[in-house]
Design a protein around this motif. Structure first.
Motif, PDB file in Angstrom:
ATOM      1  N   UNK A  64       0.777  -1.228   0.000  1.00 29.86           N
ATOM      2  CA  UNK A  64       0.000   0.000   0.000  1.00 29.86           C
ATOM      3  C   UNK A  64       0.810   1.279   0.000  1.00 29.86           C
ATOM      4  N   UNK A  65       2.120   1.193   0.219  1.00 27.66           N
ATOM      5  CA  UNK A  65       2.961   2.395   0.235  1.00 27.66           C
ATOM      6  C   UNK A  65       3.691   2.529  -1.096  1.00 27.66           C
ATOM      7  N   UNK A  66       3.807   3.746  -1.571  1.00 33.64           N
ATOM      8  CA  UNK A  66       4.535   4.010  -2.804  1.00 33.64           C
ATOM      9  C   UNK A  66       6.012   4.193  -2.477  1.00 33.64           C
ATOM     10  N   UNK A  67       6.884   3.479  -3.183  1.00 29.81           N
ATOM     11  CA  UNK A  67       8.322   3.556  -2.955  1.00 29.81           C
ATOM     12  C   UNK A  67       8.982   4.091  -4.212  1.00 29.81           C
ATOM     13  N   UNK A  68       9.884   5.052  -4.062  1.00 29.79           N
ATOM     14  CA  UNK A  68      10.647   5.585  -5.180  1.00 29.79           C
ATOM     15  C   UNK A  68      12.092   5.147  -5.061  1.00 29.79           C
ATOM     16  N   UNK A  69      12.569   4.475  -6.093  1.00 26.23           N
ATOM     17  CA  UNK A  69      13.971   4.097  -6.162  1.00 26.23           C
ATOM     18  C   UNK A  69      14.634   5.136  -7.050  1.00 26.23           C
ATOM     19  N   UNK A  70      15.379   6.056  -6.456  1.00 23.59           N
ATOM     20  CA  UNK A  70      15.882   7.241  -7.142  1.00 23.59           C
ATOM     21  C   UNK A  70      17.070   6.956  -8.054  1.00 23.59           C
ATOM     22  N   UNK A  71      17.901   6.030  -7.713  1.00 25.58           N
ATOM     23  CA  UNK A  71      19.090   5.757  -8.507  1.00 25.58           C
ATOM     24  C   UNK A  71      19.262   4.257  -8.638  1.00 25.58           C
ATOM     25  N   UNK A  72      19.505   3.812  -9.864  1.00 22.37           N
ATOM     26  CA  UNK A  72      19.670   2.381 -10.097  1.00 22.37           C
ATOM     27  C   UNK A  72      21.053   2.086 -10.660  1.00 22.37           C
ATOM     28  N   UNK A  73      21.977   3.014 -10.468  1.00 20.66           N
ATOM     29  CA  UNK A  73      23.349   2.832 -10.943  1.00 20.66           C
ATOM     30  C   UNK A  73      24.292   2.634  -9.767  1.00 20.66           C
ATOM     31  N   UNK A  74      25.363   1.875 -10.011  1.00 21.57           N
ATOM     32  CA  UNK A  74      26.392   1.699  -8.986  1.00 21.57           C
ATOM     33  C   UNK A  74      26.970   3.070  -8.654  1.00 21.57           C
TER      34      UNK A  74
ATOM     35  N   UNK B 297      24.626   0.191 -14.671  1.00 19.32           N
ATOM     36  CA  UNK B 297      23.196   0.039 -14.411  1.00 19.32           C
ATOM     37  C   UNK B 297      22.964  -1.275 -13.664  1.00 19.32           C
ATOM     38  N   UNK B 298      22.397  -1.202 -12.467  1.00 18.44           N
ATOM     39  CA  UNK B 298      22.185  -2.393 -11.645  1.00 18.44           C
ATOM     40  C   UNK B 298      20.747  -2.901 -11.687  1.00 18.44           C
ATOM     41  N   UNK B 299      19.852  -2.120 -12.249  1.00 21.20           N
ATOM     42  CA  UNK B 299      18.461  -2.568 -12.369  1.00 21.20           C
ATOM     43  C   UNK B 299      18.344  -3.460 -13.599  1.00 21.20           C
ATOM     44  N   UNK B 300      17.688  -4.571 -13.418  1.00 19.99           N
ATOM     45  CA  UNK B 300      17.443  -5.497 -14.510  1.00 19.99           C
ATOM     46  C   UNK B 300      16.002  -5.953 -14.453  1.00 19.99           C
ATOM     47  N   UNK B 301      15.281  -5.682 -15.519  1.00 19.05           N
ATOM     48  CA  UNK B 301      13.902  -6.144 -15.614  1.00 19.05           C
ATOM     49  C   UNK B 301      13.096  -5.736 -14.374  1.00 19.05           C
ATOM     50  N   UNK B 302      13.224  -4.454 -13.988  1.00 20.55           N
ATOM     51  CA  UNK B 302      12.547  -3.854 -12.833  1.00 20.55           C
ATOM     52  C   UNK B 302      12.934  -4.531 -11.514  1.00 20.55           C
ATOM     53  N   UNK B 303      14.108  -5.133 -11.472  1.00 10.71           N
ATOM     54  CA  UNK B 303      14.651  -5.700 -10.238  1.00 10.71           C
ATOM     55  C   UNK B 303      15.928  -4.954  -9.893  1.00 10.71           C
ATOM     56  N   UNK B 304      16.152  -4.788  -8.620  1.00 13.10           N
ATOM     57  CA  UNK B 304      17.388  -4.188  -8.140  1.00 13.10           C
ATOM     58  C   UNK B 304      17.827  -4.981  -6.924  1.00 13.10           C
ATOM     59  N   UNK B 305      19.108  -5.188  -6.798  1.00  9.39           N
ATOM     60  CA  UNK B 305      19.648  -6.009  -5.708  1.00  9.39           C
ATOM     61  C   UNK B 305      19.009  -7.404  -5.736  1.00  9.39           C
ATOM     62  N   UNK B 306      18.639  -7.846  -6.949  1.00 13.15           N
ATOM     63  CA  UNK B 306      18.056  -9.164  -7.104  1.00 13.15           C
ATOM     64  C   UNK B 306      16.633  -9.303  -6.602  1.00 13.15           C
ATOM     65  N   UNK B 307      15.989  -8.188  -6.263  1.00 12.56           N
ATOM     66  CA  UNK B 307      14.642  -8.240  -5.689  1.00 12.56           C
ATOM     67  C   UNK B 307      13.661  -7.453  -6.534  1.00 12.56           C
ATOM     68  N   UNK B 308      12.469  -7.994  -6.654  1.00  6.88           N
ATOM     69  CA  UNK B 308      11.415  -7.300  -7.380  1.00  6.88           C
ATOM     70  C   UNK B 308      10.932  -6.084  -6.610  1.00  6.88           C
TER      71      UNK B 308
ATOM     72  N   UNK C  70      15.376  11.406   1.770  1.00  8.88           N
ATOM     73  CA  UNK C  70      14.141  12.177   1.633  1.00  8.88           C
ATOM     74  C   UNK C  70      13.496  11.969   0.269  1.00  8.88           C
ATOM     75  N   UNK C  71      14.314  11.732  -0.757  1.00  4.00           N
ATOM     76  CA  UNK C  71      13.813  11.571  -2.121  1.00  4.00           C
ATOM     77  C   UNK C  71      13.382  10.145  -2.436  1.00  4.00           C
ATOM     78  N   UNK C  72      13.744   9.186  -1.612  1.00  7.90           N
ATOM     79  CA  UNK C  72      13.415   7.788  -1.865  1.00  7.90           C
ATOM     80  C   UNK C  72      14.625   6.915  -1.587  1.00  7.90           C
ATOM     81  N   UNK C  73      14.611   5.697  -2.107  1.00 10.75           N
ATOM     82  CA  UNK C  73      15.721   4.767  -1.917  1.00 10.75           C
ATOM     83  C   UNK C  73      16.835   5.069  -2.906  1.00 10.75           C
ATOM     84  N   UNK C  74      18.071   4.990  -2.451  1.00  9.70           N
ATOM     85  CA  UNK C  74      19.227   5.159  -3.317  1.00  9.70           C
ATOM     86  C   UNK C  74      20.242   4.068  -3.014  1.00  9.70           C
TER      87      UNK C  74
END
Length: 101
Positions: A11-21, A27-38, A61-65
């Motif tokens: 129910x909570x909206x999460x923003x992943x702000x950066x998907x790069x090392x 680029x560490x995001x693959x198929x909308x997965x990061x750190x191996x997790x959906x 403050x901006x989301x997950x990085x």
């Protein structure tokens, strides 16, 4: 995929702000997965396959990085997690050496 990824979890909206090392900018995001997790969360730990940097998802403050782990964060992981990261680090480092030779 350098833009932010948004998804809903429990129910909570999460923003992943950066998907790069944060070290090599791979680029560490693959198929909308990061750190191996959906649905990644705070304190998920992974390893960059480009430079072998151990990275952690951290809340800002901006989301997950993604950011490099600190020594104290690494040492606070379970022994099993530290061992898995050591093995992953060794394997990635070997792949990097093979690519560069």
């Amino acid at each position: 995929m350098s833009e932010a990824i948004s998804y809903s979890t429990e129910g909570a909206q999460v923003n992943l702000r950066s998907t790069q090392c944060p070290n090599c900018r791979l680029q560490l995001a693959e198929d909308r997965r990061i750190a191996g997790r959906k649905t990644p969360g705070v304190n998920d730990v992974s390893i960059c396959r480009g430079c072998a940097e151990i990275v952690v998802l951290a809340q800002t403050d901006a989301g997950l990085v993604l950011r490099p782990t600190t020594a104290s964060e690494f040492l606070s992981l379970s022994e099993e997690a530290r061992n898995l990261l050591r093995v992953a680090h060794t394997l990635v480092s070997q792949q990097i050496r093979c690519r560069n030779s």
